[in-house]
Design a protein around this motif. Structure first.
Motif, PDB file in Angstrom:
ATOM      1  N   SER A  24      39.942  38.122  28.282  1.00 63.54           N
ATOM      2  CA  SER A  24      38.971  39.164  28.644  1.00 63.54           C
ATOM      3  C   SER A  24      38.839  39.196  30.160  1.00 63.54           C
TER       4      SER A  24
ATOM      5  N   PRO B 255      36.069  41.074  33.439  1.00 68.65           N
ATOM      6  CA  PRO B 255      34.915  41.924  33.739  1.00 68.65           C
ATOM      7  C   PRO B 255      35.334  43.388  33.831  1.00 68.65           C
ATOM      8  N   SER B 256      34.457  44.261  33.408  1.00 68.07           N
ATOM      9  CA  SER B 256      34.775  45.690  33.404  1.00 68.07           C
ATOM     10  C   SER B 256      34.960  46.247  34.805  1.00 68.07           C
ATOM     11  N   ILE B 257      34.383  45.592  35.826  1.00 63.24           N
ATOM     12  CA  ILE B 257      34.494  46.095  37.198  1.00 63.24           C
ATOM     13  C   ILE B 257      35.798  45.682  37.868  1.00 63.24           C
ATOM     14  N   SER B 258      36.635  44.920  37.148  1.00 60.98           N
ATOM     15  CA  SER B 258      37.871  44.419  37.756  1.00 60.98           C
ATOM     16  C   SER B 258      39.086  44.935  37.004  1.00 60.98           C
TER      17      SER B 258
ATOM     18  N   CYS C 161      44.499  42.055  27.095  1.00 59.14           N
ATOM     19  CA  CYS C 161      43.214  41.861  27.770  1.00 59.14           C
ATOM     20  C   CYS C 161      42.227  42.961  27.394  1.00 59.14           C
ATOM     21  N   TYR C 162      40.980  42.555  27.149  1.00 57.24           N
ATOM     22  CA  TYR C 162      39.899  43.500  26.856  1.00 57.24           C
ATOM     23  C   TYR C 162      38.733  43.235  27.801  1.00 57.24           C
ATOM     24  N   THR C 163      37.914  44.245  28.006  1.00 52.31           N
ATOM     25  CA  THR C 163      36.723  44.044  28.814  1.00 52.31           C
ATOM     26  C   THR C 163      35.779  43.071  28.101  1.00 52.31           C
ATOM     27  N   ASP C 164      34.935  42.415  28.902  1.00 51.15           N
ATOM     28  CA  ASP C 164      34.048  41.387  28.352  1.00 51.15           C
ATOM     29  C   ASP C 164      33.215  41.890  27.179  1.00 51.15           C
ATOM     30  N   ASP C 165      32.728  43.138  27.271  1.00 51.12           N
ATOM     31  CA  ASP C 165      31.849  43.636  26.216  1.00 51.12           C
ATOM     32  C   ASP C 165      32.609  43.947  24.925  1.00 51.12           C
ATOM     33  N   GLN C 166      33.891  44.275  25.029  1.00 47.12           N
ATOM     34  CA  GLN C 166      34.699  44.585  23.849  1.00 47.12           C
ATOM     35  C   GLN C 166      35.335  43.343  23.232  1.00 47.12           C
TER      36      GLN C 166
ATOM     37  N   GLN D 199      42.145  45.174  34.520  1.00 48.18           N
ATOM     38  CA  GLN D 199      42.329  44.727  33.137  1.00 48.18           C
ATOM     39  C   GLN D 199      43.745  44.213  32.889  1.00 48.18           C
TER      40      GLN D 199
END
Length: 536
Positions: A55, A57-60, A85-90, A62
């Motif tokens: 995973s 962070p969404s701000i960085s 790789c997935y964003t942290d929330d997903q 992917q």
């Protein structure tokens, strides 16, 4: 004649399919043979590939292979990582889905985020493997960490004797001096105190007087002053630390350990009752933010950035205050009976299930040696915070002439945002012994450690807090069931009592209901593992 031609064509086609089939199998077999490397040393003569799930962070980015840290690792090892790789929330949902399909498992889940129940469940299902033999045979860096700090080996070893994961370890102080010892620091507006000619409060009565002054005298001519704000039952944003003036106090998960090594539940103590009555009094006097019981983080921060708070609670004042220099940490207060106590949190710089190896991985020596590189001291510091020499992003470190890492000042930039663009997280270890030898301590972390040392440590009465322990699957399932009910009930009552009062009248029935929900069973399980931890 036509039928014979058809039969001949079919025969030729079948023969070709057979050849192709054998060719494909041969290719697959060859790939397996060449992938199962022995006596691995880096860099490999030929590139090998491992498949990993992670995973970010969404701000960085992917794409982990765009991160300089992983680019350097590939160059040093000649191991290419095929990332999903997935964003942290997903990630939690995507990870669970990926691990439900045994025929398409990755070799490694890098930022696995697994608790001990997950590890036992997935090992029982044949999804992940035990790794203690890999650590012993192929991982000298991690082995050295576990030898230097044997408590971590206790924490990662399951009741069945196996180790199922590689941990994340970040030491910044230890014991009462650990950076996690207090999360919910009360930050009080020193600028307003000075403007109104007030001293920093030392007692609960003095704090009440100060909050009234903030409300009535309108510092800086403000008409929208909020004397005290928090987010109820929200970890570091909760006012639990103030309850230490009335007894044991409270913390985010409500477990406290007495000096005779007994586990108690903070919200069933008489001192807790008195503290809640005092907070209700402040509520009745209009000294508490009316949105404190419903607001989310964004609302909480927005009011702080608009300079409305006389006092608020959080880990880092810079995240909330418009100007962090306006606020100072409020020292522990003396209660009506003179009691002064700072309740310790149960936070640790430790994550048990940070990285796991799946049953799909046929190249275990290579995998273990690659992961072990992440436990090299200089590498771990970069994995954890970021790196140097990045021409695309702001750098976290500079590499000095003597090959140590020096944290760079981040200026006005958010520490999180700078680090999110470089760090890789995953399995690592940064020990206290590394500071001054391999790396410096981050400026923001050092500032916080200094605050704890100067302001709070002297008033921490508890010698112990509850450590991470590895429970059996049966016990963790029972505990989870009981905790869900008990925590929801006690935190609902906490909010209700501060808002509306009534704790005296309901106290006996509340204690009975807590026991009905399973509190005594919770404490029995928690005590069993605490006793075992100290026995080892």
């Amino acid at each position: 004649m036509r039928k014979n031609k058809i039969r001949k064509l079919v025969s030729i086609s079948l023969a070709m399919l057979t050849v192709l089939s054998f060719t494909a199998c041969g290719s697959s077999s060859k790939k397996t043979d060449t992938a199962t490397l022995k006596d691995v040393s880096f860099p490999l003569k030929e590139t090998a590939t491992l498949k990993m799930l992670t995973s970010a962070p969404s701000i960085s980015t992917q794409d982990p292979n765009e991160r300089l840290i992983f680019q350097r690792l590939e160059k040093e090892t000649n191991v290419h990582i095929d990332w999903t790789c997935y964003t942290d929330d997903q990630f939690p949902d995507k990870k669970n889905l990926a691990l439900s399909k045994k025929d398409t498992l990755p070799d490694v889940v890098f930022n696995a985020g697994m608790n001990n129940n997950d590890l036992l469940r997935y090992s029982k299902q044949g999804v992940i493997i035990p790794v203690e033999d890999l650590i012993t045979k192929y991982m000298p860096n991690l082995s050295k960490v576990l030898e230097e700090k044997p408590e971590y080996k206790k924490m990662i070893t399951a009741p069945d004797g196996h180790i199922y994961s590689f941990p994340w370890i970040e030491e910044l102080g230890s014991g009462k001096e650990a950076i996690q010892a207090v999360g919910d620091i009360p930050w009080i507006n020193k600028k307003w105190l000075d403007e109104l000619g007030l001293q920093v409060p030392k007692t609960t009565d003095e704090l009440e007087t100060v909050l009234k002054a903030f409300k009535d005298k309108h510092p800086e001519g403000k008409n929208d002053v909020i004397p005290m704000s928090f987010i109820i039952n929200n970890g570091d944003q909760d006012p639990a630390i103030l309850l230490g003036a009335f007894g044991f106090g409270d913390n985010a998960d409500h477990y406290l350990v007495t000096n005779d090594k007994k586990v108690v539940y903070s919200t069933t103590q008489d001192g807790y009752k008195e503290g809640i009555k005092w907070l209700h009094k402040l509520q009745e006097e209009g000294l508490i933010d009316q949105e404190a019981f419903t607001q989310k983080w964004d609302t909480f921060v927005a009011k702080g950035k608009n300079d409305r708070y006389g006092m608020f609670f959080t880990w880092d004042r810079a995240n909330v205050a418009a100007n962090k220099e306006d606020y100072i940490p409020l020292p522990a207060l003396a209660g009506p009976n003179g009691n002064v106590n700072v309740p310790r949190s149960n936070g640790y710089g430790f994550d048990l299930g940070r990285c796991v190896v799946t049953t799909a991985d046929k190249n275990l020596e290579l995998t273990a040696k690659w992961i072990d590189k992440l436990y090299e001291p200089l590498q771990s510091a970069q994995d954890n915070w970021g790196t140097y020499g990045d021409e695309k992003n702001q750098n976290v470190f500079e590499l000095t002439e003597n090959k140590t890492l020096k944290h760079l000042p981040l200026g006005a930039a958010s520490p999180w945002e700078v680090r999110a663009n470089q760090f890789v997280s995953g399995p690592l270890a940064v020990l206290d012994s590394y500071y001054g030898k391999y790396t410096t301590s981050p400026d923001d972390a050092q500032e916080r450690l200094d605050i704890l040392h100067k302001t709070y440590v002297k008033d921490m009465k508890a010698d112990y807090n509850y450590p991470p322990v590895f429970m059996s699957q049966e016990d963790i399932e029972k505990l989870t069931q009981y905790e869900t009910a008990v925590k929801a009930y006690t935190e609902r009552k906490k909010a209700e009592w501060i808002l509306n009062g009534g704790i005296d009248e309901e106290w006996d029935s509340y204690l009975k209901e807590m026991d009905n929900q399973g509190l005594s069973k919770i404490l029995e399980i928690k005590q069993k593992y605490l006793d075992s931890y100290f026995a080892k």
